[in-house]
Design a protein around this motif. Structure first.
Motif, short mmCIF file in Angstrom:
data_model
loop_
_atom_site.label_atom_id
_atom_site.label_comp_id
_atom_site.label_asym_id
_atom_site.label_seq_id
_atom_site.Cartn_x
_atom_site.Cartn_y
_atom_site.Cartn_z
N MET A 118 -10.39 3.13 5.89
CA MET A 118 -10.17 1.68 5.91
C MET A 118 -10.10 1.18 7.37
O MET A 118 -10.67 0.15 7.70
CB MET A 118 -8.87 1.39 5.18
CG MET A 118 -8.59 -0.05 4.94
SD MET A 118 -9.63 -0.69 3.62
CE MET A 118 -8.83 -2.26 3.38
N LEU A 119 -9.40 1.92 8.19
CA LEU A 119 -9.25 1.51 9.59
C LEU A 119 -10.57 1.62 10.35
O LEU A 119 -10.75 0.99 11.39
CB LEU A 119 -8.18 2.35 10.28
CG LEU A 119 -6.76 2.13 9.76
CD1 LEU A 119 -5.79 3.09 10.42
CD2 LEU A 119 -6.32 0.69 10.00
N GLY B 252 -4.53 11.13 3.49
CA GLY B 252 -4.48 9.98 4.40
C GLY B 252 -5.87 9.52 4.82
O GLY B 252 -6.01 8.55 5.55
N TRP C 222 0.86 -1.18 0.00
CA TRP C 222 0.00 0.00 0.00
C TRP C 222 0.89 1.23 0.00
O TRP C 222 1.62 1.48 0.96
CB TRP C 222 -0.91 -0.03 1.23
CG TRP C 222 -1.93 1.06 1.33
CD1 TRP C 222 -1.73 2.41 1.22
CD2 TRP C 222 -3.35 0.89 1.57
NE1 TRP C 222 -2.92 3.08 1.38
CE2 TRP C 222 -3.92 2.18 1.60
CE3 TRP C 222 -4.16 -0.22 1.79
CZ2 TRP C 222 -5.29 2.39 1.83
CZ3 TRP C 222 -5.52 -0.01 2.03
CH2 TRP C 222 -6.07 1.27 2.04
N GLU D 299 -2.93 4.98 -2.76
CA GLU D 299 -3.78 6.02 -2.16
C GLU D 299 -3.13 7.37 -2.47
O GLU D 299 -1.93 7.54 -2.27
CB GLU D 299 -3.85 5.81 -0.65
CG GLU D 299 -4.59 6.92 0.10
CD GLU D 299 -4.56 6.70 1.61
OE1 GLU D 299 -3.95 5.71 2.08
OE2 GLU D 299 -5.14 7.54 2.33
N ARG E 55 1.36 5.50 -0.66
CA ARG E 55 0.58 6.73 -0.54
C ARG E 55 1.27 7.88 -1.25
O ARG E 55 2.43 8.20 -0.97
CB ARG E 55 0.37 7.09 0.93
CG ARG E 55 -0.37 5.98 1.67
CD ARG E 55 -1.04 6.46 2.91
NE ARG E 55 -0.14 7.18 3.79
CZ ARG E 55 -0.56 7.87 4.83
NH1 ARG E 55 -1.84 7.96 5.10
NH2 ARG E 55 0.29 8.49 5.61
N HIS F 254 2.89 -0.87 4.24
CA HIS F 254 1.99 0.28 4.19
C HIS F 254 2.79 1.50 4.59
O HIS F 254 3.50 1.50 5.60
CB HIS F 254 0.81 0.07 5.15
CG HIS F 254 -0.24 1.15 5.04
ND1 HIS F 254 0.00 2.44 5.44
CD2 HIS F 254 -1.51 1.13 4.57
CE1 HIS F 254 -1.09 3.17 5.22
NE2 HIS F 254 -2.01 2.39 4.69
N ASP F 255 2.67 2.55 3.79
CA ASP F 255 3.49 3.73 4.01
C ASP F 255 3.33 4.34 5.39
O ASP F 255 4.26 4.93 5.92
CB ASP F 255 3.13 4.80 2.97
CG ASP F 255 4.08 4.77 1.78
OD1 ASP F 255 5.20 4.28 1.95
OD2 ASP F 255 3.67 5.22 0.70
N GLU F 256 2.16 4.24 5.97
CA GLU F 256 1.96 4.86 7.28
C GLU F 256 2.31 3.92 8.42
O GLU F 256 2.88 4.33 9.43
CB GLU F 256 0.50 5.29 7.42
CG GLU F 256 0.23 6.04 8.73
CD GLU F 256 -1.16 6.62 8.77
OE1 GLU F 256 -1.87 6.55 7.76
OE2 GLU F 256 -1.54 7.16 9.82
N CYS G 73 -8.18 8.01 3.22
CA CYS G 73 -8.61 6.69 2.76
C CYS G 73 -8.06 5.58 3.66
O CYS G 73 -8.73 4.58 3.91
CB CYS G 73 -8.23 6.49 1.30
SG CYS G 73 -9.25 7.49 0.19
N THR G 74 -6.85 5.77 4.15
CA THR G 74 -6.33 4.83 5.15
C THR G 74 -7.18 4.89 6.41
O THR G 74 -7.55 3.87 6.99
CB THR G 74 -4.85 5.15 5.48
OG1 THR G 74 -4.03 4.73 4.39
CG2 THR G 74 -4.40 4.41 6.73
#
Ligand code: SF4
Ligand code: SF4
Length: 285
Positions: A24-25, A18, A11, A87, A13, A46-48, A20-21
């Motif tokens: 999702m959460l 942010g 994933w 994203e 970004r 995942h980038d975050e 959309c993340t």
């Protein structure tokens, strides 16, 4: 049919908020990690979540975590056969350098072009990744979606990366967690996902919000509110539901509790390729 898949999820970004993340959460039943486990998709990068801000060692911030996560990303990209979720939009500016959006030490544009070839499927999560979205408003950034470019609303007309044949757009600002998980489940089970002319799954984006809006009866009767406190149709207050293709009224948001027009806010057509500029002002007569 889905069990047994051993696909990896990467994933990335780009230019976005942010949200959309975060959306999702917020997915509740099942939560995102349980859902990914059920469909056999291993969230490898995942980038975050990869702690790129580094870690504290003896009271000072170390960059080692970022370094290690990027090594892991390089390994994943070299291995191929992953599902790539993108994203955020991909800026080309300034002057084709892509440096208006940096990811680690490189332009996101460069990272995407390195990641795209090894992906078995690319899922554009949110309207930024699908069509440029809010990121398009800063014209100098020349931001585009993964398969839909720049200000164009036509598939392929300004496509920059030649990946259109393996991209599924799951727009929304933010996208709905169930939209994303259902698409990932379809991809992993090998089902054909029928797409509309804007690359969206027809099953999710095949009818307008207006078609099944809870205020549709009021619209048909001509009962339209001129103030936000009423309970009738919001068309005169700027509702774009007749132009927005999404199943929000039947799926609803936040644990199936509500959606924009049900809650009293006009639809702003956040799933559409021309969002946001073509639908502004969002509210008003
Ligand atoms: Fe944020 Fe909307 Fe872009 Fe998602 S689509 S990253 S919520 S601005
Ligand atoms: Fe259509 Fe919007 Fe009125 Fe709902 S509130 S019926 S989507 S115009």
């Amino acid at each position: 049919a889905i069990a047994g898949s051993d696909k990896k999820l990467v994933w990335l970004r780009g230019s976005g908020c942010g949200g959309c993340t975060a959306s999702m959460l917020n997915g509740g039943d099942p939560d995102v990690l349980s859902a990914l486990e059920k469909v056999g998709l291993e969230p490898e990068y995942h980038d975050e979540f990869m702690l790129q801000q580094g870690v504290f060692v003896d009271g000072s911030l170390s960059g080692s975590s970022d370094h290690n996560s990027r090594i892991r990303l390089s390994e994943l990209l070299a291995g191929g056969d992953y599902v790539l979720v993108v994203e955020g939009a991909i800026p080309d500016g300034p002057e084709g350098s892509g440096r208006y959006c940096m990811s680690g030490a490189m332009p996101f544009k460069q990272l995407f072009t390195e990641a795209a070839p090894g992906a078995s499927c690319i899922v554009a999560a949110g309207t930024c990744a699908s069509y440029g979205g809010v990121s398009r408003l800063f014209r100098a950034a020349d931001a585009a979606g993964v398969a839909f470019g720049g200000t164009s609303r036509l598939k392929g007309a300004m496509s920059r990366y030649g990946v259109d044949n393996k991209v599924i757009n799951v727009p929304g600002c933010p996208t709905h967690p169930e939209w994303l998980l259902l698409v990932l489940a379809d991809v992993l089970s090998g089902r054909d996902v029928a797409l509309d002319m804007y690359g969206r799954p027809v099953a999710l984006f095949g009818a307008t919000v207006h078609d099944s809006c809870p205020r549709r009866g009021a619209y048909d009767r001509g009962d339209r509110d001129n103030e936000f406190s009423g309970g009738n149709c919001l068309y005169s207050l700027g509702c774009k539901g007749p132009l927005a293709y999404a199943d929000c009224p039947t799926r609803r948001w936040n644990g199936a509790s509500s959606m924009c027009t049900r809650a009293g806010g006009p639809c702003v057509a956040c799933v559409e390729p021309a969002f946001p500029d073509a639908f502004m002002p969002f509210f008003g007569k």
